[in-house]
Design an enzyme around this catalytic site. Structure first.
Site, PDB file in Angstrom:
ATOM      1  N   HIS A 179       0.827  -1.208   0.000  1.00 56.12           N
ATOM      2  CA  HIS A 179       0.000   0.000   0.000  1.00 56.12           C
ATOM      3  C   HIS A 179       0.861   1.259   0.000  1.00 56.12           C
ATOM      4  O   HIS A 179       0.641   2.194  -0.782  1.00 56.12           O
ATOM      5  CB  HIS A 179      -0.924   0.011   1.224  1.00 56.12           C
ATOM      6  CG  HIS A 179      -1.913  -1.109   1.241  1.00 56.12           C
ATOM      7  ND1 HIS A 179      -3.091  -1.069   0.542  1.00 56.12           N
ATOM      8  CD2 HIS A 179      -1.881  -2.311   1.863  1.00 56.12           C
ATOM      9  CE1 HIS A 179      -3.755  -2.197   0.739  1.00 56.12           C
ATOM     10  NE2 HIS A 179      -3.043  -2.967   1.542  1.00 56.12           N
ATOM     11  N   ARG A 190       6.447   2.540 -10.820  1.00 58.41           N
ATOM     12  CA  ARG A 190       7.649   3.312 -10.529  1.00 58.41           C
ATOM     13  C   ARG A 190       8.383   3.695 -11.806  1.00 58.41           C
ATOM     14  O   ARG A 190       8.416   2.936 -12.768  1.00 58.41           O
ATOM     15  CB  ARG A 190       8.586   2.519  -9.619  1.00 58.41           C
ATOM     16  CG  ARG A 190       8.142   2.475  -8.178  1.00 58.41           C
ATOM     17  CD  ARG A 190       9.094   1.674  -7.334  1.00 58.41           C
ATOM     18  NE  ARG A 190       8.912   0.246  -7.532  1.00 58.41           N
ATOM     19  CZ  ARG A 190       9.740  -0.684  -7.076  1.00 58.41           C
ATOM     20  NH1 ARG A 190      10.827  -0.333  -6.423  1.00 58.41           N
ATOM     21  NH2 ARG A 190       9.497  -1.968  -7.273  1.00 58.41           N
ATOM     22  N   GLU A 242       4.062  -5.016 -12.007  1.00 60.96           N
ATOM     23  CA  GLU A 242       5.432  -4.708 -12.419  1.00 60.96           C
ATOM     24  C   GLU A 242       5.992  -5.831 -13.291  1.00 60.96           C
ATOM     25  O   GLU A 242       6.613  -5.572 -14.326  1.00 60.96           O
ATOM     26  CB  GLU A 242       6.302  -4.477 -11.188  1.00 60.96           C
ATOM     27  CG  GLU A 242       5.884  -3.262 -10.378  1.00 60.96           C
ATOM     28  CD  GLU A 242       6.573  -3.164  -9.032  1.00 60.96           C
ATOM     29  OE1 GLU A 242       6.452  -2.100  -8.381  1.00 60.96           O
ATOM     30  OE2 GLU A 242       7.231  -4.141  -8.612  1.00 60.96           O
TER      31      GLU A 242
END
Length: 354
Positions: free
Chosen positions: A17, A164, A266
């Site tokens: 989270h 990211r 990812e």
């Protein structure tokens, strides 16, 4: 523009989270947005890590028990509001927490122009201006219909993936993934059920294979000494603690072994086939759907998956190059549909009333 983020990490609930909220925070910061986190000091928290990323953290103090949050939502909201009052205005409050629902949101919402919820369970009511669920599910448009207000804006699916920047910047290797030479093992930052050790036991028992193995875990992993000892016995295994270059390891790997959660997306973005185990109830639907689409090789609930099951999966993928390659090919289509800055762009537009 000022944004507050309410989220927690701990040995029990993991780090996912907070990590996905950090992605959003860093994207907003590049646009000049001030971001402040609100967190508890649970065992295994990421408060120091958040501060190390340059974000202030207001540490909530009324409880030290994770299980109390759902019943003590009012105290949580009151302490959050007490801090919010110190500022003239918050443009956004973002809450990413399974133990907080419409009651907390309704109490806090008047102290910001907009309130956004990040969720993937669809198991409780919400009172918010927008809701983000980045998961790929067949019924994603219908899951929240009875849980939100009519005017709540839904941001659904991998298009809104909180990814990211390192993943976007890491170049994929131009090679076929039809054979296994390198394996990445990662079950999150805390791995409370020690799935990492189970996977490594499976790999090391296949002595006729000569795979290079990268193992990633966090400093909050309670079995880190046990893992270090196992890794020391095998020259082909490298252990990374709190690694900041996961995208590079995924780009190098031919296969991953891991759980659900944020790292699932990812891996998908990096077109990395994976053997998966579900370590939380909310991962069941997602991982089974991805298995049905041929994106991953899912084994089931972690408590029911044994070392021998992982060994058998490894042998099947190693002996069936076409299966591994087919998984990688299907993941290429997933990558094409990701717009990793969609959420921050949406917030900036709404926050400025443009």
């Amino acid at each position: 523009m000022r944004v507050g983020i309410r989220s927690d990490a701990s040995n029990q609930i993991g780090t996912g989270h907070v990590m996905r909220c950090l992605v959003l925070a860093e994207q907003l910061r590049t646009q000049g947005v001030e971001v402040i986190f609100f967190c508890y000091h649970f065992p295994g928290n990421l408060i120091s890590y958040i501060k190390g990323k340059g974000f202030p953290v207001h540490v909530l103090s009324h409880s030290t028990m994770i299980g109390n949050l759902r019943s003590n939502w009012r105290k949580d909201a009151e302490e959050t509001i007490e801090f919010l009052r110190q500022y003239p205005c918050f443009d956004y409050i973002v809450v990413d927490h399974y133990d907080l629902d419409y009651r907390w949101e309704a109490a806090v919402k008047p102290f910001a122009d907009q309130l956004m919820v990040i969720d993937d369970l669809a198991n409780r009511r919400h009172y918010c201006d927008s809701l983000l669920d980045q998961n790929l599910l067949p019924n994603k448009e219908k899951r929240y219909q009875q849980l939100i207000q009519q005017d709540t804006v839904l941001l659904l699916g991998p298009r809104y993936l909180l990814l990211r920047e390192e993943f976007k910047m890491t170049k994929l290797h131009e090679r076929k993934r039809s054979t296994i030479a390198r394996i990445l093992v990662s079950f999150g930052g805390s791995d409370p059920t020690n799935e990492t050790y189970k996977a490594l036991r499976a790999i090391t028992q296949l002595q006729d294979q000569h795979w290079q193995v990268d193992v990633v875990t966090g400093t909050s992993n309670q079995q880190i000494k046990e893992l270090r000892h196992l890794v020391e016995l095998h020259e082909n295994i490298q252990l990374y603690e709190q690694n900041n270059h996961m995208s590079e390891l995924m780009a190098e790997a031919d296969l991953a072994i891991g759980a659900g959660g944020t790292t699932t997306w990812e891996r998908c973005f990096m077109q990395l086939p994976a053997i998966t185990l579900e370590v939380a109830d909310n991962q069941f639907e997602i991982l089974n759907h991805l298995h049905a689409k041929g994106f991953i090789y899912h084994l089931g609930k972690n408590s029911e998956v044994k070392t021998v099951d992982i060994k058998e999966a490894l042998c099947r993928l190693s002996d069936t190059p076409s299966l591994l390659q087919r998984m990688a090919d299907r993941l290429a289509h997933f990558r094409e549909n990701v717009d990793h800055r969609s959420v921050s762009r949406f917030m900036l537009k709404e926050g400025t009333n443009d």
